[in-house]
Design an enzyme around this catalytic site. Structure first.
Site, PDB file in Angstrom:
ATOM      1  N   ARG A 183       0.795  -1.215   0.000  1.00 34.60           N
ATOM      2  CA  ARG A 183       0.000   0.000   0.000  1.00 34.60           C
ATOM      3  C   ARG A 183       0.835   1.277   0.000  1.00 34.60           C
ATOM      4  O   ARG A 183       0.587   2.193  -0.770  1.00 34.60           O
ATOM      5  CB  ARG A 183      -0.941   0.056   1.207  1.00 34.60           C
ATOM      6  N   THR A 184       1.815   1.325   0.893  1.00 35.13           N
ATOM      7  CA  THR A 184       2.584   2.564   1.033  1.00 35.13           C
ATOM      8  C   THR A 184       3.294   2.888  -0.282  1.00 35.13           C
ATOM      9  O   THR A 184       3.210   4.000  -0.800  1.00 35.13           O
ATOM     10  CB  THR A 184       3.595   2.431   2.177  1.00 35.13           C
TER      11      THR A 184
ATOM     12  N   LYS B 106      26.192  -5.237  -0.491  1.00 33.52           N
ATOM     13  CA  LYS B 106      27.544  -4.804  -0.830  1.00 33.52           C
ATOM     14  C   LYS B 106      28.171  -4.025   0.321  1.00 33.52           C
ATOM     15  O   LYS B 106      29.278  -3.522   0.195  1.00 33.52           O
ATOM     16  CB  LYS B 106      27.512  -3.947  -2.103  1.00 33.52           C
TER      17      LYS B 106
ATOM     18  N   ARG C 105      11.587   3.344   3.449  1.00 32.68           N
ATOM     19  CA  ARG C 105      11.123   2.382   4.457  1.00 32.68           C
ATOM     20  C   ARG C 105      12.315   1.517   4.853  1.00 32.68           C
ATOM     21  O   ARG C 105      13.062   1.042   3.996  1.00 32.68           O
ATOM     22  CB  ARG C 105       9.993   1.501   3.923  1.00 32.68           C
TER      23      ARG C 105
ATOM     24  N   HIS D 156       5.399   5.916  11.348  1.00 30.57           N
ATOM     25  CA  HIS D 156       4.889   5.806   9.988  1.00 30.57           C
ATOM     26  C   HIS D 156       3.937   6.985   9.812  1.00 30.57           C
ATOM     27  O   HIS D 156       2.726   6.820   9.764  1.00 30.57           O
ATOM     28  CB  HIS D 156       4.165   4.459   9.836  1.00 30.57           C
TER      29      HIS D 156
END
Lengths: 311, 152
Positions: free
Chosen positions: A59-60, A88, A109, A137
């Site tokens: 969703r985000t 890496k 995120r 959030h």
């Protein structure tokens, strides 16, 4: 006092006043027709959003990409940052500096708390926190507030029950803080093992009304205006039987809603598992899919504000 | 005549009014437990103060404290006084003061905090309460549960 949004980071709901949040919500309301594709808006034409998601998200990420497209901008993203830069050995600080050179704004995120604030230290361009582990959030909180505000007309004085995993659920933490800031009356419904952490309860006392804690959904179902259900995560329970017992306590179904106020709305940040029975979807109480849609106009508003397309 | 448990020092620093039992933490902060340290140190623990409560005292010869060290001492001994001694006289005396922000002197106790990863950043805590001392991490927004153990 004038509000300054251009160039600003969106890291934590605690960085915003009621007045600022209301300005964001009002801006979001104006974005709804464009968010639905009923009106064309090109105000972010030529602008680029970088989406850097170290954790999976549906969703985000989709709603940010949709929001940027609906405003005429473009979104670029790493297919799987976990597999590339992190493997890496690149630091987040370096990843962010790279993103800064490719885009006008970055949404991040990350599984570690505080990652977005760290990122903001290393980027001159705005950083939006798209969820940092068990932390914040803020754009989810803003779309939750937007949903309550548009459905109920105001947030102050609303009786809101937060139900489910309140201990680990970041959505519930940020939302309870914001709701108390607006003067909503809060009920925290969870078994003792999953109740709100003490510091979140303390934070929720910023408002005039102290939150009430209970383990029984039946205590509050007849009183509240908003039922905000969150998922109880199976992985939090070492004992599967304990999970079954607890999950069963907080099932919202048509039978339970017979006890509710006529205009109660049921919200959920999604994805749901079985805490809301599908038969609820067809009732006039269900608002979780509208809530998911609201992510688009709210994120459009934030992007337009911090990129200076609207004031 | 008053009996002195610890003899006066000629030059150096006396840290007084340390809460009883915390002197060893202060020594650790000053790096005196390290092998490389060559300061002569006297420690008095659980001595009766004028207020008839118990306190610890640490005397470090030929050494003045760095600002960061004083900030750290303030976290474990918020009422401590720092006396700078020159030629057996107290040249300067001041109480420690909790900084508004504690930068780069603590490790966040939250294992999920980004500052515990290999990132080029100093930890930062804001003092949300002075008595009792409560510190909140600027990054993960969690309160530090065990301040003493978190001092670097």
């Amino acid at each position: 006092m004038s509000m300054q949004f251009e160039g600003r980071d969106i890291l934590s709901i605690k960085d915003f006043s009621v007045k600022e949040i209301m300005h964001i919500l009002k801006t979001a309301k104006k974005m709804v027709p464009a968010a639905k594709g009923e009106r064309r808006d090109e105000s972010l034409r030529g602008k680029v959003l970088a989406t850097i998601f170290f954790e999976p998200s549906t969703r985000t990420r989709l709603s940010f990409e949709s929001a940027m497209s609906r405003l005429g901008g473009r979104a670029i993203g790493m297919a799987d940052p976990e597999a590339s830069s992190l493997k890496k050995g690149e630091t987040l600080a370096d990843t962010i500096k790279m993103a800064e050179s490719y885009a006008d704004v970055t949404v991040l995120r990350h599984h570690h708390m505080g990652a977005a604030r760290l990122a903001a230290n290393f980027s001159a361009k705005p950083i939006i926190n798209g969820g940092d582990g068990a932390g914040q959030h803020p754009t989810q909180t803003m779309l939750d507030l937007f949903t309550i505000w548009t459905e109920k007309g105001k947030i102050e004085g609303q009786k809101v029950a937060l139900v489910g995993d309140l201990k680990y659920g970041r959505t519930a933490h940020s939302l309870s803080y914001a709701l108390s800031l607006f003067g909503a009356k809060l009920y925290f419904v969870a078994p003792p093992t999953l109740q709100m952490p003490k510091e979140v309860v303390d934070d929720a006392k910023v408002g005039k009304v102290r939150p009430k804690l209970t383990g029984d959904l039946n205590d509050v179902i007849g009183k509240v205006d908003v039922l905000y259900v969150t998922r109880i995560q199976k992985e939090r329970f070492p004992d599967p039987q304990e999970y079954q017992r607890v999950a069963g306590l907080y099932k919202v179904d048509v039978g339970l809603l017979e006890e509710a106020k006529k205009d109660l709305i049921v919200m959920h940040p999604l994805p749901r598992v079985n805490e809301i029975h599908p038969s609820v979807d067809g009732t006039h109480h269900a608002r979780y899919f509208e809530q998911a849609f609201n992510g688009v106009p709210v994120r459009m508003a934030l992007l337009a504000l911090i990129l200076g397309a609207v004031e | 005549m008053r009996e002195l448990r610890v003899t006066p020092i000629k030059n150096g620093t006396v840290i007084d009014h340390i809460p009883a039992g915390m002197a060893l933490k202060v020594l650790k902060i000053l790096g005196i437990t390290e092998e490389s340290s060559d300061s002569t140190v006297s420690v008095a623990m659980r001595v009766t103060s004028k207020k008839s409560t118990l306190k610890d005292i640490v005397k470090v010869e030929d050494r003045e404290l760095l600002e960061k060290e004083v900030d750290k001492i303030a976290l474990v001994a918020p009422n401590a006084t720092i006396n700078i001694i020159q030629n057996f006289n107290v040249k300067q005396k001041h109480k420690v003061e909790l900084p508004e922000v504690a930068k780069g002197i603590l490790i966040c106790g939250n294992p999920n905090c980004i500052t515990n990863l290999r990132e080029p950043v100093e930890t930062e805590f804001v003092v949300v309460s002075k008595s009792p001392v409560r510190l909140r991490c600027v990054y993960c927004e969690r309160d530090l549960e065990n301040i003493v153990d978190a001092i670097t």
